[in-house]
Design a protein around this motif. Structure first.
Motif, PDB file in Angstrom:
ATOM      1  N   TYR A  64       6.830 -19.277  -2.700  1.00  0.00           N
ATOM      2  CA  TYR A  64       7.802 -18.648  -1.625  1.00  0.00           C
ATOM      3  C   TYR A  64       7.295 -17.632  -0.860  1.00  0.00           C
ATOM      4  CZ  TYR A  64      12.230 -20.371  -3.856  1.00  0.00           C
ATOM      5  OH  TYR A  64      13.182 -21.109  -4.168  1.00  0.00           O
ATOM      6  N   GLN A  65       8.034 -17.464   0.218  1.00  0.00           N
ATOM      7  CA  GLN A  65       7.458 -16.213   1.147  1.00  0.00           C
ATOM      8  C   GLN A  65       7.779 -15.126   0.571  1.00  0.00           C
ATOM      9  OE1 GLN A  65       9.170 -17.000   5.119  1.00  0.00           O
ATOM     10  NE2 GLN A  65       6.997 -17.818   5.726  1.00  0.00           N
ATOM     11  N   VAL A  66       6.774 -14.031   0.829  1.00  0.00           N
ATOM     12  CA  VAL A  66       7.235 -12.643   0.294  1.00  0.00           C
ATOM     13  C   VAL A  66       7.085 -11.704   1.437  1.00  0.00           C
ATOM     14  CG1 VAL A  66       6.721 -13.047  -2.028  1.00  0.00           C
ATOM     15  CG2 VAL A  66       4.889 -12.167  -0.668  1.00  0.00           C
ATOM     16  N   ALA A  67       7.705 -10.376   1.448  1.00  0.00           N
ATOM     17  CA  ALA A  67       7.357  -9.457   2.410  1.00  0.00           C
ATOM     18  C   ALA A  67       7.029  -8.048   1.541  1.00  0.00           C
ATOM     19  CB  ALA A  67       8.624  -9.139   3.154  1.00  0.00           C
ATOM     20  N   ALA A  68       5.717  -7.803   1.957  1.00  0.00           N
ATOM     21  CA  ALA A  68       5.019  -6.765   1.140  1.00  0.00           C
ATOM     22  C   ALA A  68       4.374  -5.701   2.273  1.00  0.00           C
ATOM     23  CB  ALA A  68       4.134  -7.129   0.312  1.00  0.00           C
ATOM     24  N   ASN A  69       4.237  -4.446   1.382  1.00  0.00           N
ATOM     25  CA  ASN A  69       3.277  -3.479   2.407  1.00  0.00           C
ATOM     26  C   ASN A  69       2.075  -3.416   1.661  1.00  0.00           C
ATOM     27  OD1 ASN A  69       4.559  -2.588   4.826  1.00  0.00           O
ATOM     28  ND2 ASN A  69       6.367  -1.760   3.585  1.00  0.00           N
ATOM     29  N   TYR A  70       1.059  -3.188   2.313  1.00  0.00           N
ATOM     30  CA  TYR A  70      -0.214  -2.819   1.585  1.00  0.00           C
ATOM     31  C   TYR A  70      -0.897  -1.821   2.217  1.00  0.00           C
ATOM     32  CZ  TYR A  70      -2.264  -5.451   5.171  1.00  0.00           C
ATOM     33  OH  TYR A  70      -2.620  -5.841   6.578  1.00  0.00           O
ATOM     34  N   VAL A  71      -1.863  -1.260   1.416  1.00  0.00           N
ATOM     35  CA  VAL A  71      -2.935  -0.465   1.793  1.00  0.00           C
ATOM     36  C   VAL A  71      -4.118  -0.982   1.181  1.00  0.00           C
ATOM     37  CG1 VAL A  71      -3.793   1.749   2.311  1.00  0.00           C
ATOM     38  CG2 VAL A  71      -1.340   1.507   2.299  1.00  0.00           C
ATOM     39  N   ALA A  72      -5.127  -1.323   2.131  1.00  0.00           N
ATOM     40  CA  ALA A  72      -6.463  -2.027   1.503  1.00  0.00           C
ATOM     41  C   ALA A  72      -7.560  -0.870   1.585  1.00  0.00           C
ATOM     42  CB  ALA A  72      -6.754  -3.339   2.115  1.00  0.00           C
ATOM     43  N   MET A  73      -8.314  -0.661   0.424  1.00  0.00           N
ATOM     44  CA  MET A  73      -9.282   0.465   0.421  1.00  0.00           C
ATOM     45  C   MET A  73     -10.671  -0.163  -0.063  1.00  0.00           C
ATOM     46  SD  MET A  73      -6.774   3.459  -0.894  1.00  0.00           S
ATOM     47  CE  MET A  73      -6.027   2.285  -2.063  1.00  0.00           C
ATOM     48  N   VAL A  74     -11.559   0.347   0.094  1.00  0.00           N
ATOM     49  CA  VAL A  74     -12.913   0.221  -0.737  1.00  0.00           C
ATOM     50  C   VAL A  74     -12.678   1.053  -1.792  1.00  0.00           C
ATOM     51  CG1 VAL A  74     -14.233  -0.686   1.392  1.00  0.00           C
ATOM     52  CG2 VAL A  74     -14.002   1.984   0.738  1.00  0.00           C
ATOM     53  N   PRO A  75     -13.509   0.865  -2.853  1.00  0.00           N
ATOM     54  CA  PRO A  75     -13.244   1.699  -4.089  1.00  0.00           C
ATOM     55  C   PRO A  75     -13.487   3.209  -3.867  1.00  0.00           C
ATOM     56  CG  PRO A  75     -14.640  -0.250  -4.494  1.00  0.00           C
ATOM     57  CD  PRO A  75     -14.484  -0.205  -3.263  1.00  0.00           C
ATOM     58  N   SER A  76     -14.028   3.570  -2.866  1.00  0.00           N
ATOM     59  CA  SER A  76     -14.130   5.247  -2.604  1.00  0.00           C
ATOM     60  C   SER A  76     -12.782   5.648  -2.175  1.00  0.00           C
ATOM     61  CB  SER A  76     -15.252   5.430  -1.710  1.00  0.00           C
ATOM     62  OG  SER A  76     -14.988   4.966  -0.283  1.00  0.00           O
ATOM     63  N   GLY A  77     -12.007   4.919  -1.737  1.00  0.00           N
ATOM     64  CA  GLY A  77     -10.595   5.239  -1.155  1.00  0.00           C
ATOM     65  C   GLY A  77     -10.603   5.321   0.315  1.00  0.00           C
ATOM     66  N   LEU A 121      14.187 -16.539  -1.447  1.00  0.00           N
ATOM     67  CA  LEU A 121      14.990 -16.097  -2.597  1.00  0.00           C
ATOM     68  C   LEU A 121      16.455 -15.386  -2.271  1.00  0.00           C
ATOM     69  CD1 LEU A 121      14.807 -17.134  -5.588  1.00  0.00           C
ATOM     70  CD2 LEU A 121      13.758 -14.918  -6.061  1.00  0.00           C
ATOM     71  N   ASP A 122      16.273 -14.395  -1.369  1.00  0.00           N
ATOM     72  CA  ASP A 122      17.193 -13.673  -0.819  1.00  0.00           C
ATOM     73  C   ASP A 122      18.322 -14.588  -0.167  1.00  0.00           C
ATOM     74  OD1 ASP A 122      16.292 -11.434  -1.953  1.00  0.00           O
ATOM     75  OD2 ASP A 122      15.664 -10.544   0.057  1.00  0.00           O
ATOM     76  N   ASP A 123      17.881 -15.720   0.553  1.00  0.00           N
ATOM     77  CA  ASP A 123      19.002 -16.483   0.933  1.00  0.00           C
ATOM     78  C   ASP A 123      19.789 -17.230   0.232  1.00  0.00           C
ATOM     79  OD1 ASP A 123      17.974 -15.486   3.710  1.00  0.00           O
ATOM     80  OD2 ASP A 123      16.730 -16.993   4.148  1.00  0.00           O
ATOM     81  N   PRO A 145       8.871 -16.829  -7.056  1.00  0.00           N
ATOM     82  CA  PRO A 145       8.090 -18.066  -7.259  1.00  0.00           C
ATOM     83  C   PRO A 145       7.085 -18.361  -6.556  1.00  0.00           C
ATOM     84  CG  PRO A 145      10.608 -18.211  -6.997  1.00  0.00           C
ATOM     85  CD  PRO A 145      10.070 -16.716  -6.306  1.00  0.00           C
ATOM     86  N   VAL A 146       5.900 -19.236  -7.269  1.00  0.00           N
ATOM     87  CA  VAL A 146       5.028 -19.856  -6.402  1.00  0.00           C
ATOM     88  C   VAL A 146       5.479 -20.386  -5.360  1.00  0.00           C
ATOM     89  CG1 VAL A 146       2.993 -21.064  -6.379  1.00  0.00           C
ATOM     90  CG2 VAL A 146       3.576 -19.630  -8.340  1.00  0.00           C
TER      91      VAL A 146
END
Length: 230
Positions: free
Chosen positions: A131-144, A224-226, A128-129
């Motif tokens: 709320y805290q979320v826990a995420a993993n991410y990899v950020a790249m430029v378009p070339s990778g 939400l888990d709590d 829901p808007v």
């Protein structure tokens, strides 16, 4: 970083007693007349040091040779640092097999211009808007090329989704995901970094308002888990 123990780094002025660099163990100094250019690259010495018991003549080519040798060490060190990407493979959320499979996944385009492909559709709740979320991410430029990654930091990224704590494209992309899901976001410049990001060793520069790509996995929703546990 280059070693700080270099005798004559580029751009520095030579200072101090020459005997620090050419030690003489006995004798009393009679005369010192030396002239050095402030660039630290060329140095000129005339009739350098005379001693009653020992006469040490430091020739012009010796002094210049010392400067060029130190400069060469520094340049080689800087080149190695500039060219030296991390020796280990950068961890990713989408490996080579995933990349091939992703070619056949349909692209979704939203009204804002954000595009995404689901690498894996989750089976948990949607955040829901606010709320805290826990995420993993990899950020790249378009070339990778990767410019940021929670995997390298070995810590999930926790933020309040839909609250402007991250770039707009990431905010929007995660809001429609389910826990356990994994998605590639193609973020247009208008939803990315308005001021851009400076480059870092082994990391590309991100120009202002340029498109970027995020691979993101939604791990869990703490609040939400709590509530569900209660």
């Amino acid at each position: 970083m280059a070693s700080t123990s270099l005798l004559l780094p580029l751009g520095s002025c030579f200072s101090g007693n020459l005997s620090n660099y050419h030690p003489i163990t006995r004798g009393r100094p009679r005369r010192v007349t030396a002239k050095y250019l402030s660039s630290g690259i060329k140095m000129k010495a005339s009739q350098i040091v005379g001693y009653e018991d020992d006469l040490t003549l430091i020739k012009r080519r010796d002094v210049i040779g010392l400067a060029l040798s130190a400069s060469s060490i520094l340049i080689n060190s800087l080149n190695a640092e500039a060219a030296g990407l991390p020796p280990q493979e950068i961890p990713r959320l989408c490996d080579d097999t995933c990349e091939k499979e992703l070619e056949n996944v349909p692209m979704v385009t939203t009204e804002s211009g954000l595009q995404y492909k689901d690498i894996k559709v989750g089976s948990g709740p949607t955040p829901p808007v606010g709320y805290q979320v826990a995420a993993n991410y990899v950020a790249m430029v378009p070339s990778g090329q990767v410019f940021d990654s929670s995997l390298e930091k070995r810590q999930v990224y926790i933020f309040r989704v839909g609250s402007g704590q991250v770039v707009k494209g990431l905010d929007e992309g995660i809001l429609s995901m389910k826990v356990g899901g994994k998605r590639r976001l193609y973020v247009p410049g208008s939803l990315a970094f308005p001021k851009g990001l400076a480059s870092a060793p082994g990391r590309p520069r991100v120009a202002a308002n340029s498109p970027v790509v995020f691979d993101v996995s939604l791990e869990y929703i703490p609040g939400l888990d709590d509530e569900q546990e209660e």
